[in-house]
Design a protein around this motif. Structure first.
Motif, PDB file in Angstrom:
ATOM      1  N   GLU A   9     -13.891  -1.164  11.633  1.00 33.43           N
ATOM      2  CA  GLU A   9     -13.611  -1.458  13.035  1.00 33.43           C
ATOM      3  C   GLU A   9     -14.916  -1.553  13.814  1.00 33.43           C
ATOM      4  O   GLU A   9     -15.747  -0.640  13.751  1.00 33.43           O
ATOM      5  CB  GLU A   9     -12.756  -0.339  13.624  1.00 33.43           C
ATOM      6  N   GLY A  10     -15.072  -2.621  14.564  1.00 30.29           N
ATOM      7  CA  GLY A  10     -16.277  -2.786  15.358  1.00 30.29           C
ATOM      8  C   GLY A  10     -17.384  -3.510  14.620  1.00 30.29           C
ATOM      9  O   GLY A  10     -18.379  -3.891  15.202  1.00 30.29           O
ATOM     10  N   SER A  11     -17.210  -3.690  13.307  1.00 32.14           N
ATOM     11  CA  SER A  11     -18.145  -4.539  12.570  1.00 32.14           C
ATOM     12  C   SER A  11     -17.796  -5.958  12.931  1.00 32.14           C
ATOM     13  O   SER A  11     -16.822  -6.511  12.446  1.00 32.14           O
ATOM     14  CB  SER A  11     -17.955  -4.373  11.068  1.00 32.14           C
ATOM     15  N   ASP A  12     -18.585  -6.578  13.753  1.00 40.33           N
ATOM     16  CA  ASP A  12     -18.208  -7.921  14.181  1.00 40.33           C
ATOM     17  C   ASP A  12     -18.560  -8.970  13.139  1.00 40.33           C
ATOM     18  O   ASP A  12     -18.336 -10.148  13.344  1.00 40.33           O
ATOM     19  CB  ASP A  12     -18.880  -8.249  15.520  1.00 40.33           C
ATOM     20  N   GLN A  65     -27.475  -9.053   8.352  1.00 38.06           N
ATOM     21  CA  GLN A  65     -26.606 -10.032   9.000  1.00 38.06           C
ATOM     22  C   GLN A  65     -27.360 -11.339   9.272  1.00 38.06           C
ATOM     23  O   GLN A  65     -26.782 -12.419   9.207  1.00 38.06           O
ATOM     24  CB  GLN A  65     -26.012  -9.428  10.277  1.00 38.06           C
ATOM     25  N   LEU A  70     -23.032   2.059  16.593  1.00 36.69           N
ATOM     26  CA  LEU A  70     -22.982   0.757  17.254  1.00 36.69           C
ATOM     27  C   LEU A  70     -21.604   0.120  17.095  1.00 36.69           C
ATOM     28  O   LEU A  70     -21.069  -0.503  18.017  1.00 36.69           O
ATOM     29  CB  LEU A  70     -24.058  -0.163  16.666  1.00 36.69           C
ATOM     30  N   TRP A  71     -21.006   0.314  15.913  1.00 37.69           N
ATOM     31  CA  TRP A  71     -19.665  -0.245  15.695  1.00 37.69           C
ATOM     32  C   TRP A  71     -18.644   0.337  16.668  1.00 37.69           C
ATOM     33  O   TRP A  71     -17.718  -0.354  17.096  1.00 37.69           O
ATOM     34  CB  TRP A  71     -19.216   0.009  14.246  1.00 37.69           C
ATOM     35  N   ILE A 131     -26.187  -2.013  22.744  1.00 37.87           N
ATOM     36  CA  ILE A 131     -26.414  -3.045  21.714  1.00 37.87           C
ATOM     37  C   ILE A 131     -27.851  -3.570  21.821  1.00 37.87           C
ATOM     38  O   ILE A 131     -28.566  -3.673  20.830  1.00 37.87           O
ATOM     39  CB  ILE A 131     -25.389  -4.184  21.857  1.00 37.87           C
ATOM     40  N   TRP A 133     -28.793  -5.417  11.019  1.00 35.83           N
ATOM     41  CA  TRP A 133     -29.013  -6.730  11.638  1.00 35.83           C
ATOM     42  C   TRP A 133     -29.841  -7.646  10.728  1.00 35.83           C
ATOM     43  O   TRP A 133     -29.622  -8.854  10.697  1.00 35.83           O
ATOM     44  CB  TRP A 133     -29.716  -6.567  12.996  1.00 35.83           C
ATOM     45  N   THR A 159     -26.854   4.084   7.937  1.00 38.59           N
ATOM     46  CA  THR A 159     -27.607   2.829   7.996  1.00 38.59           C
ATOM     47  C   THR A 159     -28.060   2.605   9.434  1.00 38.59           C
ATOM     48  O   THR A 159     -27.234   2.609  10.337  1.00 38.59           O
ATOM     49  CB  THR A 159     -26.696   1.643   7.595  1.00 38.59           C
ATOM     50  N   PRO A 160     -29.349   2.389   9.668  1.00 41.40           N
ATOM     51  CA  PRO A 160     -29.763   2.054  11.035  1.00 41.40           C
ATOM     52  C   PRO A 160     -29.250   0.656  11.408  1.00 41.40           C
ATOM     53  O   PRO A 160     -29.246  -0.255  10.578  1.00 41.40           O
ATOM     54  CB  PRO A 160     -31.296   2.054  10.972  1.00 41.40           C
ATOM     55  N   ALA A 161     -28.823   0.524  12.649  1.00 41.65           N
ATOM     56  CA  ALA A 161     -28.290  -0.759  13.093  1.00 41.65           C
ATOM     57  C   ALA A 161     -29.306  -1.882  12.905  1.00 41.65           C
ATOM     58  O   ALA A 161     -28.951  -3.005  12.515  1.00 41.65           O
ATOM     59  CB  ALA A 161     -27.872  -0.671  14.556  1.00 41.65           C
ATOM     60  N   THR A 209     -30.628   3.575  16.293  1.00 45.48           N
ATOM     61  CA  THR A 209     -29.175   3.667  16.477  1.00 45.48           C
ATOM     62  C   THR A 209     -28.502   3.531  15.121  1.00 45.48           C
ATOM     63  O   THR A 209     -28.746   2.555  14.417  1.00 45.48           O
ATOM     64  CB  THR A 209     -28.688   2.516  17.373  1.00 45.48           C
ATOM     65  N   PRO A 210     -27.649   4.488  14.725  1.00 44.45           N
ATOM     66  CA  PRO A 210     -26.911   4.286  13.469  1.00 44.45           C
ATOM     67  C   PRO A 210     -25.909   3.132  13.628  1.00 44.45           C
ATOM     68  O   PRO A 210     -25.283   2.990  14.687  1.00 44.45           O
ATOM     69  CB  PRO A 210     -26.172   5.608  13.250  1.00 44.45           C
ATOM     70  N   ALA A 211     -25.771   2.343  12.598  1.00 38.14           N
ATOM     71  CA  ALA A 211     -24.855   1.200  12.657  1.00 38.14           C
ATOM     72  C   ALA A 211     -23.432   1.658  12.985  1.00 38.14           C
ATOM     73  O   ALA A 211     -22.720   1.000  13.751  1.00 38.14           O
ATOM     74  CB  ALA A 211     -24.877   0.440  11.336  1.00 38.14           C
ATOM     75  N   SER A 212     -23.038   2.799  12.442  1.00 37.45           N
ATOM     76  CA  SER A 212     -21.657   3.241  12.687  1.00 37.45           C
ATOM     77  C   SER A 212     -21.440   3.562  14.164  1.00 37.45           C
ATOM     78  O   SER A 212     -20.360   3.307  14.706  1.00 37.45           O
ATOM     79  CB  SER A 212     -21.309   4.434  11.806  1.00 37.45           C
ATOM     80  N   GLN A 244     -19.018  -1.558  19.744  1.00 39.71           N
ATOM     81  CA  GLN A 244     -18.494  -2.916  19.584  1.00 39.71           C
ATOM     82  C   GLN A 244     -16.964  -2.924  19.596  1.00 39.71           C
ATOM     83  O   GLN A 244     -16.346  -3.864  20.077  1.00 39.71           O
ATOM     84  CB  GLN A 244     -19.081  -3.552  18.315  1.00 39.71           C
ATOM     85  N   LYS A 245     -16.413  -1.861  19.076  1.00 39.87           N
ATOM     86  CA  LYS A 245     -14.960  -1.713  19.108  1.00 39.87           C
ATOM     87  C   LYS A 245     -14.501  -1.557  20.563  1.00 39.87           C
ATOM     88  O   LYS A 245     -13.520  -2.182  20.993  1.00 39.87           O
ATOM     89  CB  LYS A 245     -14.574  -0.492  18.276  1.00 39.87           C
ATOM     90  N   SER A 283     -27.707  -9.562  15.351  1.00 36.75           N
ATOM     91  CA  SER A 283     -26.661  -8.896  16.127  1.00 36.75           C
ATOM     92  C   SER A 283     -25.544  -9.908  16.279  1.00 36.75           C
ATOM     93  O   SER A 283     -25.645 -10.833  17.064  1.00 36.75           O
ATOM     94  CB  SER A 283     -27.157  -8.530  17.522  1.00 36.75           C
ATOM     95  N   THR A 325     -22.891  -9.610  17.685  1.00 39.87           N
ATOM     96  CA  THR A 325     -21.982  -9.330  18.795  1.00 39.87           C
ATOM     97  C   THR A 325     -22.529  -9.712  20.155  1.00 39.87           C
ATOM     98  O   THR A 325     -21.781  -9.770  21.121  1.00 39.87           O
ATOM     99  CB  THR A 325     -21.571  -7.844  18.777  1.00 39.87           C
ATOM    100  N   LYS A 374     -15.980  -2.662  23.115  1.00 37.69           N
ATOM    101  CA  LYS A 374     -16.175  -3.988  23.735  1.00 37.69           C
ATOM    102  C   LYS A 374     -14.964  -4.886  23.465  1.00 37.69           C
ATOM    103  O   LYS A 374     -14.443  -5.541  24.369  1.00 37.69           O
ATOM    104  CB  LYS A 374     -17.456  -4.610  23.157  1.00 37.69           C
ATOM    105  N   ARG A 375     -14.504  -4.864  22.236  1.00 41.03           N
ATOM    106  CA  ARG A 375     -13.308  -5.648  21.891  1.00 41.03           C
ATOM    107  C   ARG A 375     -12.095  -5.171  22.687  1.00 41.03           C
ATOM    108  O   ARG A 375     -11.304  -5.980  23.188  1.00 41.03           O
ATOM    109  CB  ARG A 375     -13.033  -5.546  20.385  1.00 41.03           C
ATOM    110  N   VAL A 429     -21.402   0.904   5.657  1.00 39.99           N
ATOM    111  CA  VAL A 429     -21.354   1.570   6.961  1.00 39.99           C
ATOM    112  C   VAL A 429     -19.950   2.140   7.217  1.00 39.99           C
ATOM    113  O   VAL A 429     -19.792   3.158   7.884  1.00 39.99           O
ATOM    114  CB  VAL A 429     -21.774   0.597   8.086  1.00 39.99           C
TER     115      VAL A 429
END
Lengths: 564, 564
Positions: free
Chosen positions: B264-267, B429, A425-426, A377, B426, B420-422, A420-423, A429-430, A266, A268, A432-433, B380
């Motif tokens: 966006e949000g992909s850290d 990553q 989560l993004w 997250i 990870w 894609t699952p988060a 949780t789908p990554a998209s 995270q967006k 992770s 983030t 959060k930014r 993603v």
């Protein structure tokens, strides 16, 4: 693998490890049992008779003086290590704070250090001879790192975490490892191998977590300096609950490479290492020493940024000796702090005003939303917990309440998990930014209100809405998590203890949430006897030096205010 | 929304925008048509008759001189802006490199700057009067930012990106915006609103991407300095393909806040802004100027780190004038570079050795794995593309080949997408971090082989396995993506052009992959007439200053080597 073999597997692993840990304690260091009814055990080291007068003197000495005496060979590393080891073992017997115990190895290292100094006339490094305790996620070659998972019993390390390599190079002596909660995602400390760590000031209270073993060990003065980790409060909470000093540095300041962790990958919400100590000076010594080794050449995630003495001199905050403006966050809009915490904030405000500084109010912004984002997250980490525990069938703890039974074996598999789908989560995270951007703009915007011509120099806030609470009741980490999410370096410092005469609760009939009400109802001075209250000072990202200098200043103001 | 209305919607939006763009070109700036058969159009500005002698002189002047003449009022901002604007519009007519055109607004800004200098005697800032072109993802208040999406036509900005605020404060004049590929995830430049951007040196070749509009505009000298963005090569590829200089800084050096982007949000794989320019000096000026504004006070993701003059003086690389050791990455083990690229590497090696430096080979490590990880992360982003395009029914381009038809409307929805699952992401990553750690250790380990007592000072590698290739054939971005994944600041610089006499392909019968074979077969000197070849110099994370200084040095060595 059948569930029966899994079941026996984790129990056997945990029992084996605990047995080996107990066997590692020298028999002659066993102390007479302390009755469970004795809640405050901080005097046990002085009274149990195991430590000599000199050993008590050594273990009551601050890091600055210890290093001076070690480097001048006034005290040998062997005697300093032995003194702290004995005291750590006393601590272990009353608050259950240790995991790895390796007396002979630590003493052998101390002998090498003494020999080096004797033969070369020079210290090995800036931390020559200093015993340092390490949270049980920091890997030391040849030792096991279980990190609170029975599943990881027998996981021996083939190399050191980078921070351990650096400690060795600096001449330090990593001498014990300290307890953590299973999964690390708790603000208390309990697991199925080593059990629960207790608060030395009142054993019916939690030592906090996840660096709760460090907190309890240091409160017993069983270590001069410890290394904890913090994702959302895990250094600051045990610091506050045990009357200690501890800093959560910005991401990328202290090398984390080679450590075990959770939420791996992770990018983030990572963990950061930081020191837990008895004073601000020790924190400064640790940070300076680690940065002097250019850790960015060992860990690619470390920011290339040396210790900045100008920043420590508060050059960007009006210079040393100037008037500062602090903002106090009285309440994060989610959970109202208990009376002792409110009083700690008032004391700090009064101390700062008395010392000639300005204090204004901090207006929280989107804290609840940020907390929700963090929880989303962290939820992804549940997959990882399942994978880890599946190898032994170990159940995952669902509560830190001593009255709640441990769940049946490997219960986590019963819960249907929706990945949780990554998209998705993004998107979190967006958001959060976006909150980080807004928060920065708001901070800059305070320049209008400070009277110094600068924005607020630092924010002072509760570490938790309560003093160290009873086991099982540390339910809210929103006060620390917010600054982690914003990546603000945050320094926890002790302020006071609960005082039943002063800390009287005013009745409320409106609550911000069910949790707010529950926490309101938790307060009863009789449950919080002797409980420590800490606050935290937060600065801008990568401004560790200024945060240390400002905490020094707040600490000094509080001391002189209390002495009035 | 029916698919019919969607269909008509995106076509109408795109046509409207293109129409408005064309209407923004002053009629008197229309030049006579240049026949499609004229491939090299770099001489058009000089020959078309639109620019005066002085305007040609201005647009042929380097940034250092321009700033000196602007700050001394020798040249006014109005005349400089007008000169570059006219030349940019000429460029637009032959290579289709622009998106936003706003002549009156830019001239009004120039007049203000001139007025300020006249009345106060002082410049507004370090970039006083300098026209700067901006990739069409950088938001400028009052203008549209479509970023290559027909769906975003009509998306007017209510504020500036932080970098634009900074440009204004520095006295610069953002004067045009430049073309990008739809989705930004291409190393070429084409979209359904503005169409394809061509390479000025040979219009049958791609200008690269995603900052391909910048690349083509600068190659026409229609801008003295441009800002591009780079996730995996999008600054360096157009720099190399257009004979320019361009740097991908480390994450968090140049503020990105407030810009539109993708992923966006992909850290873990964000875009970074960086300059594209005609010389190294311009890059240095841009970086110094932006850092002088303390961008970490505007964007929380910017690292608090001033321009470091000691780093620029190569203090950690033996000091200015010392002997350096460069490592050349001849081949990344995935795609073998074409003969002109190989020759560029050899020229650079010979130039450096002639200048007294050492050159050793770089051994690539896990490049293919890292590329796979990046592709998994980028996949993603497909979710985001679907969301964006769904509002207008715009199809998503599946090829940059001019011979391939545009897909039917909104084709992306036909493909079943598996989110894609988060937790799986990870794991990728985490593997990325592991490779970064191994790469750092390997870099440190080169100290044994350099003869300087230090590890390798920088790595020199191809930007792409080919010179600027024909449209639709830039299929491999692995050479630039690797350094992005490692977060190494990387500076693309021009070396040579394809020379059919020198660049002869040796037959091969073994290939590393189908793509390697396809790229081998792509080479034919007749297809690459006049094509630029660039290389890149990569340093350590957050070492922009040293990377600039070392690129200066390599550039000087190449110039004196060519002059021999």
């Amino acid at each position: 693998m059948s569930s029966v073999s899994q079941s026996s597997n984790w129990r056997a692993l945990a029992a084996d490890k605990k047995h080996r840990q107990e066997a590692a304690i020298p028999k002659e260091w066993r102390i007479p049992p302390v009755p469970d009814t004795q809640l405050d055990v901080t005097s046990v080291p002085e009274k149990c008779g195991l430590l000599t007068e000199k050993e008590l003197e050594i273990t009551n000495t601050d890091v600055t003086t210890l290093l001076a005496r070690l480097s001048s060979a006034q005290w040998s590393s062997v005697e300093v290590t032995l003194a702290f080891y004995k005291r750590a073992i006393v601590a272990q017997q009353v608050v259950n704070c240790l995991t790895e115990i390796f007396v002979e190895r630590a003493l052998a290292r101390a002998r090498e250090l003494d020999e080096h100094l004797k033969t070369t006339g020079r210290v090995v490094g800036l931390l020559h001879g200093l015993p340092v305790s390490c949270k049980d996620m920091i890997r030391i070659k040849g030792l096991e790192t279980t990190m609170g998972y029975a599943s990881w019993v027998g996981k021996y390390n083939e190399d050191n975490s980078v921070i351990v390599d650096i400690l060795y190079e600096l001449g330090a002596n990593p001498f014990v490892q300290t307890n953590v909660p299973q999964t690390l995602m708790w603000g208390e400390t309990n697991n199925l191998i080593f059990g629960r760590t207790l608060n030395p000031h009142n054993r019916s209270l939690t030592s906090g977590g996840s660096s709760g073993g460090e907190g309890a060990l240091l409160a017993m003065r069983g270590s001069p300096l410890g290394i904890g980790s913090d994702i959302a409060g895990s250094i600051r909470i045990p610091s506050a609950f045990n009357g200690l000093y501890g800093v959560r540095p910005s991401y990328g300041r202290i090398p984390f490479s080679g450590a075990l962790s959770i939420l791996e990958g992770s990018d983030t919400s990572p963990a950061v290492f930081g020191p837990i100590a008895h004073d601000v000076a020790s924190v400064k010594i640790f940070m300076q020493a680690v940065l002097s080794t250019k850790p960015w050449l060992r860990d690619p995630l470390v920011v290339k940024k040396e210790w900045d003495e100008r920043a420590y001199k508060l050059e960007e905050h009006g210079g040393n000796g100037g008037k500062l403006c602090f903002a106090i966050c009285w309440d994060n809009g989610m959970v109202v702090p208990h009376p002792p915490v409110r009083r700690a904030l008032e004391m700090t405000r009064d101390a700062l005003v008395t010392a000639g500084h300005r204090v204004i109010d901090w207006v929280p912004h989107r804290h609840a939303e940020m907390y929700e984002i963090l929880n989303a997250i962290w939820a992804v980490g549940a997959e990882e917990q399942k994978i880890v525990t599946s190898t032994s069938g170990e159940p995952i703890l669902t509560s830190m309440d001593p009255n709640e039974p441990v769940p049946e074996d490997f219960n986590v598999h019963k819960a249907a998990t929706t990945p949780t789908p990554a998209s998705a989560l993004w998107q979190k995270q967006k958001a959060k930014r976006d909150i980080r951007e807004e928060y920065l703009a708001r901070w800059e915007n305070t320049a209008k209100a400070t009277g110094t011509g600068r924005p607020v120099d630092a924010i002072i806030s509760p570490v938790a809405p309560y003093a160290a609470p009873p086991h099982g009741s540390n339910r809210d980490i929103s006060y620390t998590a917010m600054w982690s999410a914003l990546d603000y370096p945050s320094f926890a410092f002790p302020v006071t203890r609960v005082d039943p005469a002063l800390d009287v609760q005013t009745p409320r009939d409106k609550f911000l949430s069910a949790l707010d009400e529950e926490i309101f109802n938790l307060y009863d001075p009789s449950k919080f006897v002797n409980a420590s209250v800490g606050l935290q000072l937060s600065g801008r990202t990568l401004e560790e030096e200024a945060v240390i200098a400002m905490t020094e200043l707040v600490d000094a103001a509080l001391k002189s205010f209390r002495d009035q």
